[in-house]
Design an enzyme around this catalytic site. Structure first.
Site, short mmCIF file in Angstrom:
data_model
loop_
_atom_site.label_atom_id
_atom_site.label_comp_id
_atom_site.label_asym_id
_atom_site.label_seq_id
_atom_site.Cartn_x
_atom_site.Cartn_y
_atom_site.Cartn_z
N GLU A 137 0.81 -1.22 0.00
CA GLU A 137 0.00 0.00 0.00
C GLU A 137 0.84 1.27 0.00
O GLU A 137 0.47 2.26 -0.63
CB GLU A 137 -0.97 -0.01 1.18
CG GLU A 137 -2.19 -0.91 0.98
CD GLU A 137 -1.91 -2.41 1.11
OE1 GLU A 137 -0.81 -2.76 1.59
OE2 GLU A 137 -2.75 -3.23 0.74
N HIS A 182 -11.24 -5.67 9.09
CA HIS A 182 -11.66 -5.54 7.69
C HIS A 182 -13.04 -4.90 7.51
O HIS A 182 -13.63 -5.00 6.45
CB HIS A 182 -11.69 -6.93 7.03
CG HIS A 182 -10.35 -7.37 6.52
ND1 HIS A 182 -9.22 -7.38 7.29
CD2 HIS A 182 -9.96 -7.83 5.30
CE1 HIS A 182 -8.20 -7.84 6.57
NE2 HIS A 182 -8.62 -8.11 5.36
C1 TPP Z 1 -2.30 -4.84 3.96
C2 TPP Z 1 -3.25 -5.69 3.18
N1 TPP Z 1 -3.40 -5.48 1.86
C3 TPP Z 1 -4.24 -6.24 1.13
C4 TPP Z 1 -4.96 -7.25 1.72
C5 TPP Z 1 -5.92 -8.10 0.90
N2 TPP Z 1 -5.38 -9.46 0.71
C6 TPP Z 1 -5.73 -10.45 1.54
S1 TPP Z 1 -4.93 -11.86 1.20
C7 TPP Z 1 -4.10 -11.18 -0.09
C8 TPP Z 1 -3.14 -12.03 -0.87
C9 TPP Z 1 -2.00 -12.53 -0.04
O1 TPP Z 1 -1.22 -13.43 -0.74
P1 TPP Z 1 -0.09 -14.30 -0.06
O2 TPP Z 1 0.67 -13.49 0.91
O3 TPP Z 1 0.68 -14.95 -1.14
O4 TPP Z 1 -0.89 -15.40 0.79
P2 TPP Z 1 -1.87 -16.55 0.29
O5 TPP Z 1 -3.25 -15.97 0.31
O6 TPP Z 1 -1.45 -17.00 -1.05
O7 TPP Z 1 -1.78 -17.62 1.32
C10 TPP Z 1 -4.48 -9.85 -0.25
C11 TPP Z 1 -4.00 -8.96 -1.30
C12 TPP Z 1 -4.80 -7.43 3.11
N3 TPP Z 1 -5.51 -8.35 3.77
N4 TPP Z 1 -3.93 -6.66 3.80
#
Ligand code: TPP
Ligand code: MG
Lengths: 324, 318
Positions: A60, A129
């Site tokens: 962000e 959230h």
């Molecule tokens: C600071 C923040 N930005 C965006 C999100 C939205 N978000 C939730 S999970 C995710 C993807 C995360 O991917 P990864 O770290 O690879 O974990 P995975 O879901 O693949 O286990 C996003 C963008 C969030 N929860 N927190």
């Protein structure tokens, strides 16, 4: 006039402005290939390509920092925060950079920047959230904060925001994308910083915005069945705050409540109520009440979450209270 | 590892799989709300990892946390109850899918802000360092989380202060719909640890024994050297990012290919090939899991909703 959803209205505004001005581009998490977490930018990636619809890493600070920088050199970025809750991760860029860079450098920099963010509770997403922290952002001079409550306003305000030369935080509500309303096609602009009477009435004034508007409209319908005519003033922009229609309405009704989804303490209602006392004290016939979220982080459990959020019956009760 | 332990690992992996499958059904039936991220496909990661810890070692992870909770010893009953938002869930129904924790089991939470828990993990280790014990903290996060500032600040601090953290990146190839190479400057994530002068390794996350061995070695290092260590675990999620993911970003073919590497299938074969277990013994484990999960669903469904007064508790300690 076509009846379309809030989602379509926002999408239309984005598309029209991208078609009109090549300096406009979008960046954010999952805005491209995915089509936007809330499907607002569905089809954009295919239409405009990866240069104008930029999928970013989950970062962000980088999203907003890069958007600010690009805006400073003349582009017109629209940065999407997947939800407003992640604005806290990039708070510095919003309140310390975007809001201050122009002033601090004596007006040398111009930041034609829009930050789109989805806020609001009611979807069982848990405490981190589900927030409605609009008031916090409205606290900072240098930033404009817009939060529409109807599809038409969403379109008109977003188009104006994209054309504005100031940084604007544009807050949408996660549970309102399916809300339908009549929206003018093509060129349709609503000035930033203008409140609007969304329903006329003579018995009391309900001041609200965004999700609060949806709830207040329903409450007003119920009140009307009992012969109580509520006038609803929709703020639409939280900063700069246009009190004129509020004061005008209040001088007519002499009674008011403020409805917001965020917490009551230090909230939008606190601001509006003090402004009414400051500007129209002689017209006050009853204490002005606030309907807002209970002072707790939002829980996951649906019943508890709904109990914490302001509801139509709360508005009706408050309206009756100020009419006593 | 002893035969009983190996069979227990198998049991844990099957348990996670079934809890997730039943969870998905309950979600579809509208009994679970919010965001729910399934661990199906990644079972070997936390199972192998957590088997290598001492009970005093702490675990902290992101929102994809049901499996981690089960591996840490939180009961299927409590996991299910939390998913259904019941008073009997470990977070009293206030946290939901993304927020499972148990101080008693040394599981310090599923955390929903991507990367947000990474510096907190450094803090858990700081607390232990301050207390002069040799507990370690195992911090799990996704590939996508390694692109946010929190990650870099947390890793750097852990190295500068010699904190006992085992950093574990679950590289499941995507952060939501964004493939690793579209979001990360290096697609071998462990290279990021190099930049912080941190010892690191990569391991196949579909092979629970490989994960266990790698974790053992890493944990020994962290404890003895009082230094952080970075482990990249390569894996894949078989389901969408969360419930209701349109999955436009990957091909069914790709998913199928990974599914042929099912971590449970691989371990099943390993146990049979090495004659550690008979087919009958494995079938019995599966039947036991089936029963346990059915009971957990019943427990959750018949558990009470949290009382309305609960809305106002736990805001402050005082
Ligand atoms: C600071 C923040 N930005 C965006 C999100 C939205 N978000 C939730 S999970 C995710 C993807 C995360 O991917 P990864 O770290 O690879 O974990 P995975 O879901 O693949 O286990 C996003 C963008 C969030 N929860 N927190
Ligand atoms: Mg991932």
């Amino acid at each position: 006039m076509a009846k379309i959803t809030m989602r379509e209205a926002i999408s239309q505004a984005l598309m029209e402005e991208m078609d009109r001005d090549p300096a406009v581009f979008i960046l954010g998490e999952e805005v491209g290939v995915w089509g936007g977490t809330y499907a607002v930018t569905k089809g954009f990636y295919d239409k405009y390509g990866p240069e104008r619809v930029k999928d970013t890493p989950i970062a962000e600070n980088a999203i907003l920092g890069a958007a600010i920088g690009a805006a400073m050199v003349g582009q017109r970025p629209i940065a999407e925060l997947m939800t407003i809750n992640f604005a806290f991760s990039a708070m510095d860029y919003i309140v310390n950079q975007a809001a201050k860079l122009r002033y601090m450098f004596g007006g040398q920099f111009t930041l034609p920047l829009v930050i789109r963010a989805v806020g609001g509770g009611g979807r069982q997403l848990g405490a981190t959230h589900s927030q409605t922290p609009d008031a916090i952002f409205a606290h900072f001079p240098g930033l404009k904060v817009v939060s529409p409550g109807t599809p038409a306003d969403a379109k008109g305000l977003l188009k104006s925001a994209i054309r504005s030369n100031d940084p604007i935080l544009f807050i949408e509500h996660a549970t309102m994308y399916q809300v339908r309303g009549e929206v003018p096609e093509g060129e349709y602009l609503i000035p930033i910083g203008k409140s609007k009477v969304q329903r006329e009435g003579s018995d009391l004034t309900i001041v609200t915005y965004c999700k609060g508007l949806e709830l207040s409209m329903k409450a007003a319908d119920e009140l009307a069945k009992e012969g109580i005519q509520a006038e609803i003033v929709d703020l639409r922009t939280l900063r700069p705050l246009d009190m004129e229609p509020v004061i005008e309405s209040f001088k007519k009704t002499n009674r008011a409540i403020v409805v917001e989804e965020g917490w009551k303490s230090y909230g939008v209602g606190a601001e509006v109520v003090s402004r009414i006392y400051e500007e129209a004290f002689d017209y006050v016939d009853a204490p002005i009440l606030r309907v807002a979220q209970k002072e707790v982080p939002l829980p996951y459990n649906r019943t508890l979450e709904q109990a914490a959020l302001p509801q139509v019956p709360d508005i009706i009760a408050a309206a009756k209270e100020v009419l006593k | 590892m002893k035969k009983e332990q190996l069979l227990d690992l198998y049991y844990q992996m099957v348990l996670i799989r079934r809890v997730e499958e039943r969870g998905a059904e309950l979600y579809q039936a509208g009994k679970i709300g919010g965001f729910m991220h399934l661990y199906i496909g990644q079972e070997a990661v936390s199972t192998g990892l957590i088997a290598a810890r001492e009970p005093r070692d702490r675990v902290i992870t992101a929102y994809r946390d049901h499996g981690v909770a089960l591996n840490c010893g939180i009961s299927a009953n409590e996991v299910m109850a939390e998913l259904l938002g019941k008073a009997t869930g470990m977070s009293k129904g206030k946290g939901g899918s993304m927020h499972m924790a148990s101080v008693e089991k040394n599981m310090w939470g599923g955390h929903a802000i991507v990367g947000g828990h990474i510096p907190i993990a450094a803090g858990l280790a700081l607390g232990d360092q301050y207390a002069k014990n040799d507990n370690i903290t195992i911090c799990m996060f996704g590939d996508g989380a390694t692109n946010i500032g929190y990650f870099h600040e947390g890793l750097n601090l852990s190295k500068v202060w010699g904190l006992r953290v085992l950093w574990v990146c679950e590289n499941n190839q995507y952060g939501m719909g964004t493939a690793v190479e579209r979001a990360s400057a290096v697609d071998e994530i462990r290279q990021k640890a190099e930049g912080y002068g941190m010892k690191n390794a990569a391991v196949n996350g579909m092979d629970v024994m490989a994960v266990y061995e790698a974790a053992k070695e890493a944990i020994d290092y962290v404890r003895k050297e009082s230094q952080p260590y970075f482990l990249e675990v390569n894996t894949y999620r078989f389901r969408g990012h969360s419930m209701g993911d349109p999955e436009r970003y990957r091909k069914a073919e790709e998913v199928k290919q990974w599914q042929e590497n099912d971590p449970i299938g691989i371990f099943n074969k390993y146990l049979l090939d090495k004659k550690i277990a008979t087919r009958k013994a494995l079938d019995e484990i599966e039947a036991r899991v089936e029963e346990e999960v059915a009971k957990a669903v019943e427990f959750a469904e018949t558990s009470p909703e949290p009382a309305l007064e609960e809305l106002f508790t736990d805001v402050y300690a005082e």
